[in-house]
Design a protein around this motif. Sequence first.
Motif, PDB file in Angstrom:
ATOM      1  N   SER A  48      17.782  32.351 -37.510  1.00 33.01           N
ATOM      2  CA  SER A  48      18.462  31.237 -38.167  1.00 33.01           C
ATOM      3  C   SER A  48      17.870  29.916 -37.713  1.00 33.01           C
ATOM      4  N   THR A  49      17.899  28.957 -38.626  1.00 26.40           N
ATOM      5  CA  THR A  49      17.548  27.590 -38.274  1.00 26.40           C
ATOM      6  C   THR A  49      18.832  26.826 -37.999  1.00 26.40           C
ATOM      7  N   LEU A  50      18.853  26.104 -36.878  1.00 23.37           N
ATOM      8  CA  LEU A  50      20.014  25.316 -36.492  1.00 23.37           C
ATOM      9  C   LEU A  50      19.619  23.845 -36.450  1.00 23.37           C
ATOM     10  N   VAL A  51      20.432  23.044 -37.094  1.00 25.19           N
ATOM     11  CA  VAL A  51      20.192  21.605 -37.154  1.00 25.19           C
ATOM     12  C   VAL A  51      21.217  20.929 -36.249  1.00 25.19           C
ATOM     13  N   PHE A  52      20.719  20.120 -35.330  1.00 21.21           N
ATOM     14  CA  PHE A  52      21.599  19.440 -34.375  1.00 21.21           C
ATOM     15  C   PHE A  52      21.476  17.925 -34.502  1.00 21.21           C
ATOM     16  N   ASP A  53      22.574  17.252 -34.276  1.00 22.80           N
ATOM     17  CA  ASP A  53      22.533  15.810 -34.034  1.00 22.80           C
ATOM     18  C   ASP A  53      22.529  15.599 -32.529  1.00 22.80           C
ATOM     19  N   VAL A  54      21.532  14.856 -32.044  1.00 23.25           N
ATOM     20  CA  VAL A  54      21.413  14.612 -30.614  1.00 23.25           C
ATOM     21  C   VAL A  54      21.358  13.106 -30.387  1.00 23.25           C
ATOM     22  N   PRO A  55      22.498  12.504 -30.032  1.00 18.29           N
ATOM     23  CA  PRO A  55      22.504  11.050 -29.803  1.00 18.29           C
ATOM     24  C   PRO A  55      21.461  10.666 -28.747  1.00 18.29           C
ATOM     25  N   GLY A  56      20.639   9.677 -29.082  1.00 18.24           N
ATOM     26  CA  GLY A  56      19.633   9.212 -28.147  1.00 18.24           C
ATOM     27  C   GLY A  56      18.338   9.989 -28.169  1.00 18.24           C
ATOM     28  N   TRP A  57      18.197  10.918 -29.118  1.00 12.20           N
ATOM     29  CA  TRP A  57      16.955  11.701 -29.173  1.00 12.20           C
ATOM     30  C   TRP A  57      15.773  10.755 -29.323  1.00 12.20           C
ATOM     31  N   PRO A  58      14.749  10.891 -28.449  1.00 12.11           N
ATOM     32  CA  PRO A  58      13.665   9.909 -28.461  1.00 12.11           C
ATOM     33  C   PRO A  58      12.531  10.225 -29.427  1.00 12.11           C
ATOM     34  N   GLY A  59      12.626  11.283 -30.205  1.00 17.93           N
ATOM     35  CA  GLY A  59      11.501  11.714 -31.035  1.00 17.93           C
ATOM     36  C   GLY A  59      10.663  12.719 -30.282  1.00 17.93           C
ATOM     37  N   HIS A  60       9.766  13.405 -31.007  1.00 19.86           N
ATOM     38  CA  HIS A  60       8.950  14.417 -30.338  1.00 19.86           C
ATOM     39  C   HIS A  60       7.650  14.643 -31.087  1.00 19.86           C
TER      40      HIS A  60
ATOM     41  N   SER B  70      11.456  26.298 -29.531  1.00 14.88           N
ATOM     42  CA  SER B  70      10.535  25.325 -30.108  1.00 14.88           C
ATOM     43  C   SER B  70      11.236  24.511 -31.182  1.00 14.88           C
ATOM     44  N   LEU B  71      10.904  23.230 -31.209  1.00 15.64           N
ATOM     45  CA  LEU B  71      11.359  22.381 -32.302  1.00 15.64           C
ATOM     46  C   LEU B  71      10.596  22.800 -33.559  1.00 15.64           C
ATOM     47  N   ALA B  72      11.321  22.931 -34.678  1.00 16.76           N
ATOM     48  CA  ALA B  72      10.748  23.535 -35.874  1.00 16.76           C
ATOM     49  C   ALA B  72      10.217  22.517 -36.871  1.00 16.76           C
ATOM     50  N   ALA B  73      10.563  21.257 -36.684  1.00 19.80           N
ATOM     51  CA  ALA B  73      10.209  20.239 -37.681  1.00 19.80           C
ATOM     52  C   ALA B  73      10.147  18.886 -36.991  1.00 19.80           C
ATOM     53  N   PRO B  74       9.501  17.917 -37.644  1.00 22.11           N
ATOM     54  CA  PRO B  74       9.558  16.558 -37.099  1.00 22.11           C
ATOM     55  C   PRO B  74      11.007  16.087 -37.043  1.00 22.11           C
TER      56      PRO B  74
END
Lengths: 99, 253
Positions: free
Chosen positions: B32-44, B67-71
């Motif tokens: 499954s793909t899980l989408v999260f909101d992460v306050p303060g996420w700095p980008g990757h 692993s992060l799956a997308a920008p």
Amino acid sequence: MDVQTEAGYDGNALAGPLSEVFAVEVTTAVGRCRGCGTSSQLATLRVYGLEPGMVGRCPGCEEVLVRISRTPDDLWLDLGGMSALRIQMSNSSAEETGQ
Amino acid sequence: MARAAVSGGLRVRRAWRPAVLVERRAETPSASTLVFDVPGWPGHVAGQHLDVRLTSPDGYQAARSYSLAAPADGERIEITVQAVPDGEVSSFLVGDAAAGDSVEVRGPVGGWFVWRPEDSGPVLLVAGGSGVVPLMAMIRSRDGTDRAPFRLIYSVRAPGDRIYDHELQRRASEDGGLDVSVVYTRTAPEGEPRPTGRISIDDLVSYGWPAELEPTCYVCGPTGFVETVANLLIFLGHDPSKIRTERFGPSGP
């Protein structure tokens, strides 16, 4: 479980625990094995175990280069298997410091 | 600073921070793909991962890397998780997690198994099972770049195990700079000319880049798969320093 004979992970898995300690991304740093002299980026180590206890071994000779153990209050970092750790300071990621 | 800090993801000291699940969608029966909101996420950067930590009511904690799956989309990130037998974190994420649930994440982390859009040389991606996830992040990061040519060789047991199947087919048909080849190890779809079997040197020759082009090679999958592919690439003359590997476990996906 054959984790005793085959590493489950590699040094990429060290990035998270070490990110709490080092101000730079340290899995791209190069460690020199005290045993066989092989220089390896930490990302390429053979890693056994998960937090709270991880061991990173030399891909050349399987000598233990890094041990990380986490207790509720402390993180123990044993780098005794390495004779040196070279951390590149002038690469592109270093230029991104200010962000 | 949120959007400008994309590349800053490599520098800042990390700590655990809360993440809220906003969406979960099935990719295959066991992933499954899980989408999260992460306050303060700095980008990757594509290829980076994060650690997810769960805490049970009695205080027991378990953490795993994904692993992060997308920008990143602002503070919204996604991971794709393959359920592993008895996986105490993956079974929750793939099975029980619901929108609104909170977990803790630490990241983005990792700086070695990464691809940046400014790297313009040819790229060979070789995935075993859910090892396709960080490679998909790289493919998705090609959008809007000057498009380094990519070839993906994706090894799965059976057709139903293909994660991102439709998107990969669509991207490959729309984008002349992206080739996608699937290698089946146990069961192949009707009409597949290649006999089923583990990835071989012939597959890397047929579907990869010649070593003379000096591609950067990213290999991700179970430990045995990664060792095999990396050794074959070196045998074919690829420069070991251009082969980047990520292993996620001792046995198959």
